[in-house]
Design an enzyme around this catalytic site. Structure first.
Site, PDB file in Angstrom:
ATOM      1  N   SER A  98       0.973  -1.157  -0.056  1.00  0.00           N
ATOM      2  CA  SER A  98       0.019  -0.011   0.010  1.00  0.00           C
ATOM      3  C   SER A  98       0.786   1.175   0.058  1.00  0.00           C
ATOM      4  O   SER A  98       1.834   1.317   0.617  1.00  0.00           O
ATOM      5  CB  SER A  98      -0.902  -0.066   1.173  1.00  0.00           C
ATOM      6  OG  SER A  98      -1.734   1.175   1.277  1.00  0.00           O
ATOM      7  N   HIS A 102       2.351  12.307  -1.149  1.00  0.00           N
ATOM      8  CA  HIS A 102       1.919  13.486  -1.143  1.00  0.00           C
ATOM      9  C   HIS A 102       2.967  14.390  -1.638  1.00  0.00           C
ATOM     10  O   HIS A 102       3.985  14.814  -0.710  1.00  0.00           O
ATOM     11  CB  HIS A 102       1.662  13.951   0.382  1.00  0.00           C
ATOM     12  CG  HIS A 102       0.298  13.222   0.928  1.00  0.00           C
ATOM     13  ND1 HIS A 102      -0.731  13.461   0.491  1.00  0.00           N
ATOM     14  CD2 HIS A 102       0.302  12.338   2.028  1.00  0.00           C
ATOM     15  CE1 HIS A 102      -1.812  12.668   1.180  1.00  0.00           C
ATOM     16  NE2 HIS A 102      -1.136  11.939   1.907  1.00  0.00           N
ATOM     17  N   HIS A 112      -2.774   7.260  -4.442  1.00  0.00           N
ATOM     18  CA  HIS A 112      -2.655   6.166  -3.501  1.00  0.00           C
ATOM     19  C   HIS A 112      -2.919   4.986  -4.540  1.00  0.00           C
ATOM     20  O   HIS A 112      -3.197   4.818  -5.460  1.00  0.00           O
ATOM     21  CB  HIS A 112      -4.004   6.148  -2.699  1.00  0.00           C
ATOM     22  CG  HIS A 112      -4.646   5.028  -2.253  1.00  0.00           C
ATOM     23  ND1 HIS A 112      -5.755   3.960  -2.651  1.00  0.00           N
ATOM     24  CD2 HIS A 112      -4.221   4.087  -1.031  1.00  0.00           C
ATOM     25  CE1 HIS A 112      -5.672   3.189  -2.091  1.00  0.00           C
ATOM     26  NE2 HIS A 112      -4.844   3.071  -1.093  1.00  0.00           N
ATOM     27  N   ASN A 114      -2.962   0.406  -3.907  1.00  0.00           N
ATOM     28  CA  ASN A 114      -2.868  -0.752  -2.740  1.00  0.00           C
ATOM     29  C   ASN A 114      -3.017  -1.949  -3.765  1.00  0.00           C
ATOM     30  O   ASN A 114      -4.178  -2.180  -4.604  1.00  0.00           O
ATOM     31  CB  ASN A 114      -3.903  -0.533  -1.913  1.00  0.00           C
ATOM     32  CG  ASN A 114      -4.143  -1.685  -0.983  1.00  0.00           C
ATOM     33  OD1 ASN A 114      -5.120  -2.497  -1.055  1.00  0.00           O
ATOM     34  ND2 ASN A 114      -3.140  -1.837  -0.073  1.00  0.00           N
ATOM     35  N   GLY A 264      -5.222  -4.700  15.128  1.00  0.00           N
ATOM     36  CA  GLY A 264      -3.954  -4.594  15.949  1.00  0.00           C
ATOM     37  C   GLY A 264      -2.616  -4.533  15.205  1.00  0.00           C
ATOM     38  O   GLY A 264      -1.647  -4.692  15.387  1.00  0.00           O
ATOM     39  N   ARG A 266       0.242  -2.359  12.868  1.00  0.00           N
ATOM     40  CA  ARG A 266       1.486  -1.286  13.398  1.00  0.00           C
ATOM     41  C   ARG A 266       0.891   0.083  13.093  1.00  0.00           C
ATOM     42  O   ARG A 266       0.748   0.530  11.615  1.00  0.00           O
ATOM     43  CB  ARG A 266       2.592  -1.734  12.574  1.00  0.00           C
ATOM     44  CG  ARG A 266       3.916  -1.209  13.155  1.00  0.00           C
ATOM     45  CD  ARG A 266       4.985  -1.711  12.529  1.00  0.00           C
ATOM     46  NE  ARG A 266       6.231  -1.318  12.903  1.00  0.00           N
ATOM     47  CZ  ARG A 266       6.937  -0.282  12.331  1.00  0.00           C
ATOM     48  NH1 ARG A 266       6.660   0.395  11.220  1.00  0.00           N
ATOM     49  NH2 ARG A 266       8.076   0.176  12.567  1.00  0.00           N
TER      50      ARG A 266
END
Length: 306
Positions: A98, A102, A112, A114, A264, A266
């Site tokens: 992903s 900017h 973007h 992914n 959960g 990072r």
């Protein structure tokens, strides 16, 4: 010959894709991207590994990053089973690349991309896999030729897999990257797909690869075309204001962000997509006839760009 389901093949492709994208963007930017490799040991909510590649205050990109992650977990979170309730609670494996870029120059668009694969392992059944991903373009100052090039590249990437895929994924992107509370698109779209396995593993994987491989061709020429355009405080101010819409979408609607936070993942890597400078104003609208107003009237609406 059909090989069938193979997470290791997907992993090898994604690591190579990350290297190729970073190589191209790093060469354009002129600054080295930070490399941050991480692991999650067995025993927690998630186990696995990943590599975050990031640049801040670069020569072209004010902030940009490209992440690879490969994680396994004991229970699929709600964001991953919205369309597959029969798999809720199954052990899973997820891997993907992903990126969000900017640029500093307001005339160069944010982009973007992914590509990812999920596999659920429901008890007593064969693994259930699906692919997702796409790419989309978020300009601050619109250029017809930029949007046309981006969409035409997406269309060419998908054509070998059926003429119906580009219009279907283009419409899906327009619908997905829409800020419902603002009643406006995030940008000029691109292509988006999710829960995709209808071509079988080999061809669905090939289609995902085609999308990932097309990103540099779709985006880099736009950066090269706009990176030296003169700008001032007015343009930077409008860029920061429009970046606020990007933040709102990622935190409220984006399934990838929600999956990462709910499972959960990072946090630093998940929130790497956020722009570094953002502004909000109360009920602000650009003056009629300005380049800022033209973004709304001519670009922030679904169009047949390709």
């Amino acid at each position: 010959m059909s090989k069938g389901f193979s997470a290791s093949d997907v992993r090898d492709y994604l690591l190579g894709l990350q290297d190729r994208i970073i190589g191209a963007l790093q060469a354009e930017d002129g600054h080295p991207f930070l490399r941050d490799a991480w692991t999650r040991p067995a025993g927690g909510r998630l186990e696995g590994d990943g590599i975050s590649r990031l640049v801040e205050e670069g020569g072209v990109f004010e902030r940009g990053g490209c992440n690879f992650s490969h994680v396994k977990g004991h229970k699929l979170p709600p964001s991953a089973t919205e369309h597959r309730p029969d798999l809720a609670g199954s052990p899973f494996e997820a891997l993907g690349v992903s990126l969000v870029m900017h640029p500093r120059n307001p005339y160069a668009p944010t982009a973007h991309m992914n590509v990812r694969m999920f596999a659920a392992m429901p008890q007593g059944r064969e693994p259930v896999f699906w692919f997702g991903g796409g790419m989309d373009l978020t300009p601050y100052y619109g250029f017809e030729e930029d949007a046309q090039h981006f969409h035409a590249t997406c269309k060419r990437a998908l054509e070998p897999f059926g003429a119906a895929l580009y219009p279907r994924f283009k419409a899906w992107c327009d619908e997905y990257f829409f800020l419902k509370h603002r009643n406006e698109p995030r940008g000029v779209g691109g292509v988006f797909f999710d829960d995709f396995a209808e071509l079988g593993f080999d061809d669905s994987f090939a289609m995902m690869r085609a999308v990932g491989d097309a990103f540099i061709e779709a985006y880099l020429p736009l950066v090269q075309r706009r990176r030296h355009t003169p700008f001032g405080e007015r343009e930077r101010d409008f860029q920061a204001y429009r970046r606020g819409r990007y933040v709102e979408f990622n935190l409220v609607f984006d399934r990838g962000t929600l999956f990462g936070l709910q499972s959960g993942g990072r946090t630093e890597s998940i929130l790497m997509s956020m722009p570094p400078i953002v502004k909000w104003r109360y009920d602000w609208k650009p003056d009629d006839g300005t380049p800022e107003a033209r973004l709304y009237t001519d670009f922030l609406r679904p169009r047949d760009w390709a």
